[in-house]
Design a protein around this motif. Structure first.
Motif, PDB file in Angstrom:
ATOM      1  N   ARG A  84      -1.413  -1.952   6.478  1.00  0.00           N
ATOM      2  CA  ARG A  84      -2.477  -1.077   6.963  1.00  0.00           C
ATOM      3  C   ARG A  84      -3.756  -1.817   7.328  1.00  0.00           C
ATOM      4  O   ARG A  84      -4.652  -1.249   7.940  1.00  0.00           O
ATOM      5  CB  ARG A  84      -2.784  -0.003   5.915  1.00  0.00           C
ATOM      6  N   ASN A  85      -3.840  -3.082   6.946  1.00  0.00           N
ATOM      7  CA  ASN A  85      -5.069  -3.839   7.204  1.00  0.00           C
ATOM      8  C   ASN A  85      -4.820  -5.142   7.944  1.00  0.00           C
ATOM      9  O   ASN A  85      -5.742  -5.928   8.142  1.00  0.00           O
ATOM     10  CB  ASN A  85      -5.768  -4.156   5.879  1.00  0.00           C
ATOM     11  N   ASN A  86      -3.573  -5.382   8.357  1.00  0.00           N
ATOM     12  CA  ASN A  86      -3.219  -6.673   8.943  1.00  0.00           C
ATOM     13  C   ASN A  86      -3.699  -7.789   8.012  1.00  0.00           C
ATOM     14  O   ASN A  86      -4.281  -8.786   8.442  1.00  0.00           O
ATOM     15  CB  ASN A  86      -3.850  -6.824  10.334  1.00  0.00           C
ATOM     16  N   PHE A  87      -3.452  -7.562   6.721  1.00  0.00           N
ATOM     17  CA  PHE A  87      -3.946  -8.437   5.663  1.00  0.00           C
ATOM     18  C   PHE A  87      -3.028  -9.639   5.512  1.00  0.00           C
ATOM     19  O   PHE A  87      -1.811  -9.492   5.383  1.00  0.00           O
ATOM     20  CB  PHE A  87      -4.011  -7.651   4.352  1.00  0.00           C
ATOM     21  N   LEU A  88      -3.612 -10.832   5.543  1.00  0.00           N
ATOM     22  CA  LEU A  88      -2.837 -12.055   5.405  1.00  0.00           C
ATOM     23  C   LEU A  88      -2.883 -12.521   3.955  1.00  0.00           C
ATOM     24  O   LEU A  88      -3.931 -12.944   3.463  1.00  0.00           O
ATOM     25  CB  LEU A  88      -3.402 -13.136   6.334  1.00  0.00           C
ATOM     26  N   LEU A  89      -1.758 -12.428   3.274  1.00  0.00           N
ATOM     27  CA  LEU A  89      -1.690 -12.831   1.867  1.00  0.00           C
ATOM     28  C   LEU A  89      -1.563 -14.349   1.790  1.00  0.00           C
ATOM     29  O   LEU A  89      -0.622 -14.938   2.315  1.00  0.00           O
ATOM     30  CB  LEU A  89      -0.492 -12.164   1.194  1.00  0.00           C
ATOM     31  N   THR A  90      -2.533 -14.991   1.148  1.00  0.00           N
ATOM     32  CA  THR A  90      -2.558 -16.451   1.060  1.00  0.00           C
ATOM     33  C   THR A  90      -2.817 -16.886  -0.373  1.00  0.00           C
ATOM     34  O   THR A  90      -3.074 -16.068  -1.261  1.00  0.00           O
ATOM     35  CB  THR A  90      -3.661 -17.035   1.965  1.00  0.00           C
ATOM     36  N   GLU A  91      -2.801 -18.194  -0.587  1.00  0.00           N
ATOM     37  CA  GLU A  91      -3.070 -18.725  -1.925  1.00  0.00           C
ATOM     38  C   GLU A  91      -4.507 -18.463  -2.359  1.00  0.00           C
ATOM     39  O   GLU A  91      -4.821 -18.558  -3.547  1.00  0.00           O
ATOM     40  CB  GLU A  91      -2.790 -20.226  -1.951  1.00  0.00           C
ATOM     41  N   LEU A  92      -5.373 -18.113  -1.421  1.00  0.00           N
ATOM     42  CA  LEU A  92      -6.767 -17.848  -1.748  1.00  0.00           C
ATOM     43  C   LEU A  92      -7.011 -16.424  -2.238  1.00  0.00           C
ATOM     44  O   LEU A  92      -8.040 -16.152  -2.860  1.00  0.00           O
ATOM     45  CB  LEU A  92      -7.665 -18.115  -0.535  1.00  0.00           C
ATOM     46  N   ASN A  93      -6.077 -15.516  -1.953  1.00  0.00           N
ATOM     47  CA  ASN A  93      -6.314 -14.119  -2.330  1.00  0.00           C
ATOM     48  C   ASN A  93      -5.186 -13.478  -3.134  1.00  0.00           C
ATOM     49  O   ASN A  93      -5.348 -12.381  -3.661  1.00  0.00           O
ATOM     50  CB  ASN A  93      -6.599 -13.255  -1.089  1.00  0.00           C
TER      51      ASN A  93
END
Length: 227
Positions: A84-93
């Motif tokens: 829903r947010n085009n959220f990129l899941l990374t090691e930072l978040n």
């Protein structure tokens, strides 16, 4: 939630395969993040925490005392956040996303759960930050916490499939029609709902603390500025 050896074993199986799924997603996104990290959010840190996703989930599973279903619900919530947010899941978040998703799942599904101060201590963040992350997550998924039984069963089946493919202990299938009662909407920053032994409860701080090893993200005071 009172744990038994069987439930604890099932929980560890779920956490192991969930950690692999999240680690693979983060790894796949790492190439994209090098060129474009996307929008900086409240979940982002300046540098990745030293603790890995697998160890972090094991810590939550050990101390949070939430039901095993919460980990599956958390995965669904994370998927909603991404879609829903085009959220990129990374090691930072990923760490802050995980602890917040599990907190929301426990509040929504479990009859008894710890408060935000306790989860903040388990997750290695400030209480004020935990409160802020909870609100941010809720708004980003439009407060969509309810999960239909068929959706829950789909994600549960996918975790079982991943476990079998990876040669891991397979989490037991869950009967979502039995599991999903009529939960109440969670209250943001709710007071403690879980009964804990008296000798392990600090009434002044509002959370159990006797047996929890402190975990502090190194960049706790060095956060990326967000609007």
């Amino acid at each position: 939630m009172e744990s038994t050896p069987a439930l604890d074993s099932e929980g560890k199986a779920i956490v192991r395969v969930l950690s692999v799924v999240l680690e693979r997603l983060v790894s796949a996104n790492s190439h994209l993040a090098q060129s474009d990290q996307g929008q900086v959010t409240k979940f982002h840190a300046l540098r990745a925490p030293a603790i890995g996703v697998g160890q972090y989930l094991e810590r939550i599973q050990k101390y949070a005392s939430c039901s095993n279903e919460c980990f599956i619900l958390a995965l669904i919530y994370i998927d909603r956040l991404i879609q829903r947010n085009n959220f990129l899941l990374t090691e930072l978040n990923v760490h802050r996303v995980v602890i917040t998703a599990i907190l929301l799942a426990a509040k929504f599904f479990d009859d008894a759960y710890y408060n935000n101060a306790y989860y903040a201590k388990v997750g290695g963040v400030l209480v004020s930050e935990m409160n802020s992350l909870e609100v941010e997550f809720l708004f980003r998924i439009n407060f969509s916490l309810r999960v239909m039984p068929d959706v829950f069963e789909k994600y549960n089946a996918e975790l079982i499939s991943h476990a079998n493919a990876l040669g891991l202990q397979s989490p037991p299938p869950c009967n979502a029609n039995v599991l999903f009662h009529e939960p109440t909407e969670p209250e943001i920053g709710a007071t403690p709902q879980l009964h804990v032994p008296t000798n392990n409860f600090d009434s002044s701080s509002g959370y159990a603390c006797g047996n929890i090893q402190l975990l502090n993200f190194q960049d706790q005071q060095e956060r990326n500025p967000v609007a």
